[in-house]
Design an enzyme around this catalytic site. Structure first.
Site, mmCIF file in Angstrom:
data_model
loop_
_atom_site.group_PDB
_atom_site.id
_atom_site.type_symbol
_atom_site.label_atom_id
_atom_site.label_comp_id
_atom_site.label_asym_id
_atom_site.label_seq_id
_atom_site.Cartn_x
_atom_site.Cartn_y
_atom_site.Cartn_z
ATOM 1 N N MET A 62 6.186 67.582 45.158
ATOM 2 C CA MET A 62 6.962 66.504 45.096
ATOM 3 C C MET A 62 8.571 66.897 44.816
ATOM 4 O O MET A 62 8.814 67.771 44.019
ATOM 5 C CB MET A 62 6.674 65.268 44.347
ATOM 6 C CG MET A 62 7.494 64.037 44.305
ATOM 7 S SD MET A 62 8.763 64.026 43.164
ATOM 8 C CE MET A 62 8.009 63.318 41.540
ATOM 9 N N GLU A 107 9.637 54.043 43.815
ATOM 10 C CA GLU A 107 9.234 53.881 42.450
ATOM 11 C C GLU A 107 10.228 53.042 41.799
ATOM 12 O O GLU A 107 11.200 52.908 41.843
ATOM 13 C CB GLU A 107 9.522 55.044 41.613
ATOM 14 C CG GLU A 107 9.333 54.992 40.113
ATOM 15 C CD GLU A 107 9.624 56.243 39.391
ATOM 16 O OE1 GLU A 107 9.622 57.390 39.967
ATOM 17 O OE2 GLU A 107 9.343 56.294 38.165
ATOM 18 N N LYS A 142 11.336 49.907 38.669
ATOM 19 C CA LYS A 142 11.629 49.849 37.346
ATOM 20 C C LYS A 142 12.392 48.510 37.206
ATOM 21 O O LYS A 142 13.136 48.396 38.081
ATOM 22 C CB LYS A 142 12.447 51.000 36.816
ATOM 23 C CG LYS A 142 12.759 51.202 35.159
ATOM 24 C CD LYS A 142 13.208 52.644 34.938
ATOM 25 C CE LYS A 142 13.329 52.570 33.369
ATOM 26 N NZ LYS A 142 14.182 53.945 33.213
ATOM 27 N N ASP A 190 2.987 58.150 38.483
ATOM 28 C CA ASP A 190 3.876 58.715 37.293
ATOM 29 C C ASP A 190 3.041 58.368 36.076
ATOM 30 O O ASP A 190 2.860 56.862 35.800
ATOM 31 C CB ASP A 190 5.239 58.129 37.174
ATOM 32 C CG ASP A 190 6.265 58.989 38.157
ATOM 33 O OD1 ASP A 190 5.719 59.881 38.568
ATOM 34 O OD2 ASP A 190 7.560 58.764 38.035
ATOM 35 N N HIS A 211 7.063 51.678 33.594
ATOM 36 C CA HIS A 211 7.832 50.751 34.092
ATOM 37 C C HIS A 211 7.134 49.316 34.289
ATOM 38 O O HIS A 211 7.904 48.306 33.862
ATOM 39 C CB HIS A 211 8.326 51.247 35.537
ATOM 40 C CG HIS A 211 9.125 52.502 35.449
ATOM 41 N ND1 HIS A 211 9.655 53.246 36.393
ATOM 42 C CD2 HIS A 211 9.441 53.171 34.388
ATOM 43 C CE1 HIS A 211 10.312 54.253 35.847
ATOM 44 N NE2 HIS A 211 10.358 54.379 34.492
ATOM 45 N N HIS A 253 14.562 66.880 40.750
ATOM 46 C CA HIS A 253 15.594 66.343 41.266
ATOM 47 C C HIS A 253 16.289 67.447 41.930
ATOM 48 O O HIS A 253 16.436 68.313 41.219
ATOM 49 C CB HIS A 253 16.254 65.573 40.333
ATOM 50 C CG HIS A 253 15.619 64.505 39.678
ATOM 51 N ND1 HIS A 253 14.855 64.410 38.605
ATOM 52 C CD2 HIS A 253 15.581 62.895 39.913
ATOM 53 C CE1 HIS A 253 14.445 63.385 38.193
ATOM 54 N NE2 HIS A 253 14.903 62.328 39.316
ATOM 55 N N ASP A 288 8.872 56.739 27.961
ATOM 56 C CA ASP A 288 7.977 57.903 28.514
ATOM 57 C C ASP A 288 7.504 58.840 27.677
ATOM 58 O O ASP A 288 7.578 59.917 27.410
ATOM 59 C CB ASP A 288 9.128 58.752 29.100
ATOM 60 C CG ASP A 288 10.043 58.037 30.301
ATOM 61 O OD1 ASP A 288 9.256 57.154 31.068
ATOM 62 O OD2 ASP A 288 10.898 58.463 30.708
ATOM 63 N N ASP A 315 12.507 52.562 27.930
ATOM 64 C CA ASP A 315 11.622 53.387 28.749
ATOM 65 C C ASP A 315 11.295 54.495 27.929
ATOM 66 O O ASP A 315 12.095 55.307 27.764
ATOM 67 C CB ASP A 315 12.735 53.878 30.034
ATOM 68 C CG ASP A 315 11.888 54.654 30.928
ATOM 69 O OD1 ASP A 315 10.542 54.373 30.834
ATOM 70 O OD2 ASP A 315 12.383 55.348 31.690
ATOM 71 N N GLU A 366 4.761 53.883 37.790
ATOM 72 C CA GLU A 366 5.113 54.434 36.546
ATOM 73 C C GLU A 366 4.551 53.618 35.615
ATOM 74 O O GLU A 366 4.808 52.420 35.500
ATOM 75 C CB GLU A 366 6.458 54.947 36.198
ATOM 76 C CG GLU A 366 6.431 55.545 35.012
ATOM 77 C CD GLU A 366 7.780 56.118 34.353
ATOM 78 O OE1 GLU A 366 8.465 57.014 35.454
ATOM 79 O OE2 GLU A 366 8.119 56.049 33.523
ATOM 80 N N ASP A 423 5.334 61.917 34.182
ATOM 81 C CA ASP A 423 6.731 61.439 33.951
ATOM 82 C C ASP A 423 7.031 61.185 32.377
ATOM 83 O O ASP A 423 7.129 59.872 32.221
ATOM 84 C CB ASP A 423 7.217 60.490 35.103
ATOM 85 C CG ASP A 423 8.778 60.492 34.944
ATOM 86 O OD1 ASP A 423 9.443 61.440 34.487
ATOM 87 O OD2 ASP A 423 9.167 59.567 35.750
ATOM 88 N N ASP A 425 18.224 68.831 39.144
ATOM 89 C CA ASP A 425 17.392 69.666 37.849
ATOM 90 C C ASP A 425 17.335 70.904 38.316
ATOM 91 O O ASP A 425 17.428 72.141 37.468
ATOM 92 C CB ASP A 425 16.077 69.184 37.922
ATOM 93 C CG ASP A 425 15.805 67.805 37.684
ATOM 94 O OD1 ASP A 425 17.042 67.120 36.979
ATOM 95 O OD2 ASP A 425 14.706 67.109 38.180
HETATM 96 C C1 GLT Z 1 13.887 59.402 35.639
HETATM 97 C C2 GLT Z 1 13.164 58.271 35.753
HETATM 98 C C3 GLT Z 1 11.956 58.411 36.242
HETATM 99 C C4 GLT Z 1 11.934 58.906 37.689
HETATM 100 C C5 GLT Z 1 12.393 60.059 37.887
HETATM 101 C C6 GLT Z 1 12.581 60.184 39.295
HETATM 102 S S1 GLT Z 1 14.102 60.311 37.078
HETATM 103 O O1 GLT Z 1 13.533 60.132 34.592
HETATM 104 O O2 GLT Z 1 13.091 57.781 34.360
HETATM 105 O O3 GLT Z 1 10.982 57.360 36.310
HETATM 106 O O4 GLT Z 1 10.428 58.830 38.155
HETATM 107 O O5 GLT Z 1 14.085 60.184 39.822
HETATM 108 MN MN MN Z 2 10.196 56.080 32.811
HETATM 109 MN MN MN Z 3 8.997 57.974 36.745
#
Ligand code: GLT
Ligand code: MN
Ligand code: MN
Length: 386
Positions: free
Chosen positions: A87, A180, A182, A244, A219, A53, A256, A254, A216, A286, A56
């Site tokens: 990206m 993306e 969510k 992702d 998500h 980002h 991750d 979430d 993702e 991600d 970041d």
């Molecule tokens: C954030 C989010 C991710 C996204 C990123 C891109 S930032 O961490 O949870 O799923 O892909 O903005």
């Molecule tokens: Mn996520």
């Molecule tokens: Mn993501």
């Protein structure tokens, strides 16, 4: 055999291996690393690329001199390691400005600032070599629908995407957008909550060919959905521009987690889909290490993401080459061609022939399908006994 190569296109965001363990309830458990240090960490574990980002890399309040130094150090690290930037994306969620959304905010100043910030971030991403630009609208949603008209929100989102596509064309950039989805978190509800919503939304844009999706795992799983089916729809529409990869228990926040850490079978069918269809884009992890990890364990996490993908890829090859599985697939998909004259593209003759044909419904319903056997063979491959 499970060692990543550049051809695997395994990438990580600065925010992933650079995650410090901060969560809504607790302070960081790991010291922050500078972007150029993260590039070296990624090179050490064998990654191909790094994504970021805008903030970041360059903090939102950095002075021009600080920005120049950070970019210099970062580019030096890319040069020294061979790590590439495939990206980039914009942080449109951390700053309090975006508390009620960015492109969908009720405040026209915030909406304008979101476009301003994104255009600058696109310039920086393209300068680093990015060919894909991700849009994750984390704050584009509501806690109460009294606050925002959902149809107005769709129109604002569309206006922003159209504006930014034109900007990219105007600059002559070789850049595509990946949206993306969510369902929620950090907002109570986020607009365009699933990859399916995004795919439908894209078709309403002025330049739909410039825009695809960045699904993702976590998500779709948060929404209780089959991720592989969503990715398949994107692939079938030539819209899988980025992905992702991570993992997630259903129905949770979430998480991750490391790729394939939770749902091995879903991860297997996802890798099978990507490999069988020859997905050639980046595979972005991600995800982030547990809050309990130190940086030694963060490296174990990053290596684990890539290794799990490669192990599953090998399992896919094993599945595809398994003669018992292939025999079952042949049986399941048996087709003597006798229905061909009645189906396919419509004609009035076909329709009338089909309407007057009789079917042995009882025989069709009684036909056994060996899906238990097939699934068990799949499980045995995954368990390593086949
Ligand atoms: C954030 C989010 C991710 C996204 C990123 C891109 S930032 O961490 O949870 O799923 O892909 O903005
Ligand atoms: Mn996520
Ligand atoms: Mn993501």
């Amino acid at each position: 055999m499970y060692t990543p190569t550049a051809a695997d296109k395994f990438t990580f965001g600065l925010w992933t291996v650079g995650h410090t363990g901060r969560d809504p309830f607790g302070e960081p458990t790991r010291a922050a690393k500078k972007p150029h240090e993260i590039v070296h960490l990624l090179a050490e574990v064998g990654a191909y690329g790094v994504n970021f980002h805008d903030n970041d890399l360059v903090p939102i309040d950095a002075t021009p001199a600080e920005k120049a130094q950070i970019i210099k150090d970062f580019k030096q690290a890319l040069n020294d390691t061979g790590i590439v930037v495939p990206m980039a994306t914009t942080n449109l969620f951390s700053d309090p400005t975006f508390k009620d959304g960015a492109f969908t905010s009720n405040d026209p100043q915030v909406r304008a600032y979101a476009l301003h910030k994104t255009m600058h971030a696109i310039d920086m991403g393209v300068d680093m070599g990015a060919k894909i630009y991700v849009f994750w609208g984390g704050r584009e949603g509501t806690e109460t629908d009294a606050s925002k008209d959902p149809i107005t929100a769709i129109k604002r989102n569309r206006e922003a995407m159209n504006y930014l596509c034109e900007y990219v064309k105007d600059q002559g950039y070789d850049l595509k957008f990946a949206l993306e989805a969510k369902p929620n978190e950090p907002r109570g509800d986020i607009y365009n909550a699933t990859t399916g919503n995004m795919l439908a939304f894209i078709e309403t844009l002025d330049n739909p060919e410039m825009v695809g999706v960045n699904p993702e795992v976590a998500h779709e799983h948060m929404a209780g959905l089959n991720f592989t089916h969503h990715v398949a729809q994107a692939i079938e529409q030539d819209k899988l521009f980025h992905i992702d990869l991570n993992d997630q228990s259903f129905g949770r926040y979430d998480q991750d987690f490391r790729f394939a850490a939770v749902n091995l079978k879903s991860a297997f069918f996802l890798v099978k889909l990507l490999e069988d269809t020859g997905y050639a884009g980046n595979k972005h992890f991600d995800a982030h290490a547990y809050r309990t990890s130190d940086y030694k364990d963060v490296k174990a996490f990053a290596r684990g993401c890539m290794r799990n993908y490669l192990i599953l890829k090998e399992k896919v090859a094993r599945w595809n080459a398994d003669s018992e599985i292939q025999a079952l697939l042949e049986e399941i998909n048996a087709d003597d061609g006798s229905m061909d004259p009645l189906m396919g593209s419509y004609s009035a003759d076909k329709a009338s022939a089909l309407k007057s044909r009789s079917f042995d419904r009882a025989a069709m319903g009684a036909r056994g399908l060996p899906y238990e056997a097939l699934d068990q063979l799949t499980v045995e491959i995954l368990l390593g006994v086949r």
